[in-house]
Design an enzyme around this catalytic site. Sequence first.
Site, PDB file in Angstrom:
ATOM      1  CB  THR A  37      -1.001  -0.180   1.381  1.00 22.77           C
ATOM      2  OG1 THR A  37      -1.948  -1.122   1.515  1.00 22.77           O
ATOM      3  CG2 THR A  37      -1.750   1.302   0.811  1.00 22.77           C
ATOM      4  CG  ASP A  91      -1.123  -8.068  -2.011  1.00 18.71           C
ATOM      5  OD1 ASP A  91      -2.079  -7.122  -2.240  1.00 18.71           O
ATOM      6  OD2 ASP A  91      -1.457  -8.480  -0.849  1.00 18.71           O
ATOM      7  CB  SER A  92       2.266  -8.423   2.047  1.00 19.80           C
ATOM      8  OG  SER A  92       0.783  -8.369   2.187  1.00 19.80           O
ATOM      9  CB  SER A  93      -1.602 -11.908  -0.621  1.00 19.53           C
ATOM     10  OG  SER A  93      -1.509 -10.907  -1.255  1.00 19.53           O
ATOM     11  CB  THR A 141       0.646  -3.772   6.318  1.00 18.89           C
ATOM     12  OG1 THR A 141      -0.948  -4.208   5.765  1.00 18.89           O
ATOM     13  CG2 THR A 141       0.900  -2.864   6.628  1.00 18.89           C
ATOM     14  CG  ASP A 142      -2.397  -8.078   4.403  1.00 21.11           C
ATOM     15  OD1 ASP A 142      -2.732  -7.384   5.214  1.00 21.11           O
ATOM     16  OD2 ASP A 142      -3.159  -8.201   3.651  1.00 21.11           O
ATOM     17  CD  GLN A 201      -5.694 -22.390  19.256  1.00 21.21           C
ATOM     18  OE1 GLN A 201      -6.341 -21.617  19.565  1.00 21.21           O
ATOM     19  NE2 GLN A 201      -5.966 -23.975  18.631  1.00 21.21           N
ATOM     20  CB  CYS A 202      -2.176 -17.092  24.243  1.00 17.09           C
ATOM     21  SG  CYS A 202      -3.542 -18.403  25.113  1.00 17.09           S
TER      22      CYS A 202
END
Length: 340
Positions: free
Chosen positions: A13, A57-59, A89-90, A274-275
């Site tokens: 972006t 794109d970061s993906s 950013t992703d 997962q925390c």
Amino acid sequence: MKRKVLLIYTGGTIGMEKDYETGSLVPFNFENIFGKIPEMKLIESEVSVHPFQKPLDSSDMGPEQWKIIAGYIGENYENYDGFLILHGTDTMAYTASALSFMLRGLKKPVILTGSQLPIGDLRTDAKENLLTSLYYASLYENDEAVVQEVAVYFEYKLLRGNRTLKFSAEYFDAYQSPNYPILGQSGVHLNFDKDALFRTRVDSPFSVDLHLSSEVLFWRIFPGMTMDLFPVLPKMKVLILQVFGSGTIFSSAETEETLRKIRANGTEIVVVSQCVSGGISFGKYENSNIFSRIGAISGNDITAETAITKAMHLIDNPNYQGTFAENFSSDLCGEMTEDF
């Protein structure tokens, strides 16, 4: 002395502007960045720009792109005092983590930043993120770089790259480092927590290690899931299980039998939490003892992004002595707390 910074633009972006005919965001020619942000000329450093030929794109960023970035830093390491990577950013936390392992013996700043809004938007966060990142990438004291690691700068905070995760797609303050202190904060002055900054051994020479393996699988455990799929998974070198809390999983005999079969196949099992904050502590609860019995590896307080990239880097890597388990359990570059 005027410091030299190499700015590597990969996409995202921060390098977009609005096409007013279509209303869509499109990449602009990043060679013109000094026209977009004339304030860059006020920074007392010499900035060279190296954009990706095709902004991504970061993906679309992954191991091949990480190798390109690491290789380019390696080729230019002696010619620049610092490096700034502009990135979507992703997946920025993945790239920062991977680079932290690939750039061994690093003694210069490698800063990643991006933005939530394009550089041309009235309310953009891009200018502040870019300008302050340049300061961090060129900051030296007594002829020594203040930052000597891979870091992420976003919304007034400098964070260790391999401790960072993106937690918001909405707010400018999009990144957190829940298990490690903030390295620095930007206000009227640039402040640092010097005790938190990473330092490699003085006698460790800089080198680039491009070894990455794709034989990693990440699986999030959830209540009520069936274990039936696990035995038919293709054989992977490493299975990363993201489990409940401090390391628990459902305690059925089927669970332990399935995980033992996976281990018998030669697959290493790494356990992460997962925390967002905290980490794994085998033995704290009865339902975590299964992992000790099958010889799983505790990820301690490592992030999921870093667990994945660290495993990719260590699998069958000839540049490391010892076993995968020994190396994964070791803190290589500030990514985990060994005695968590």
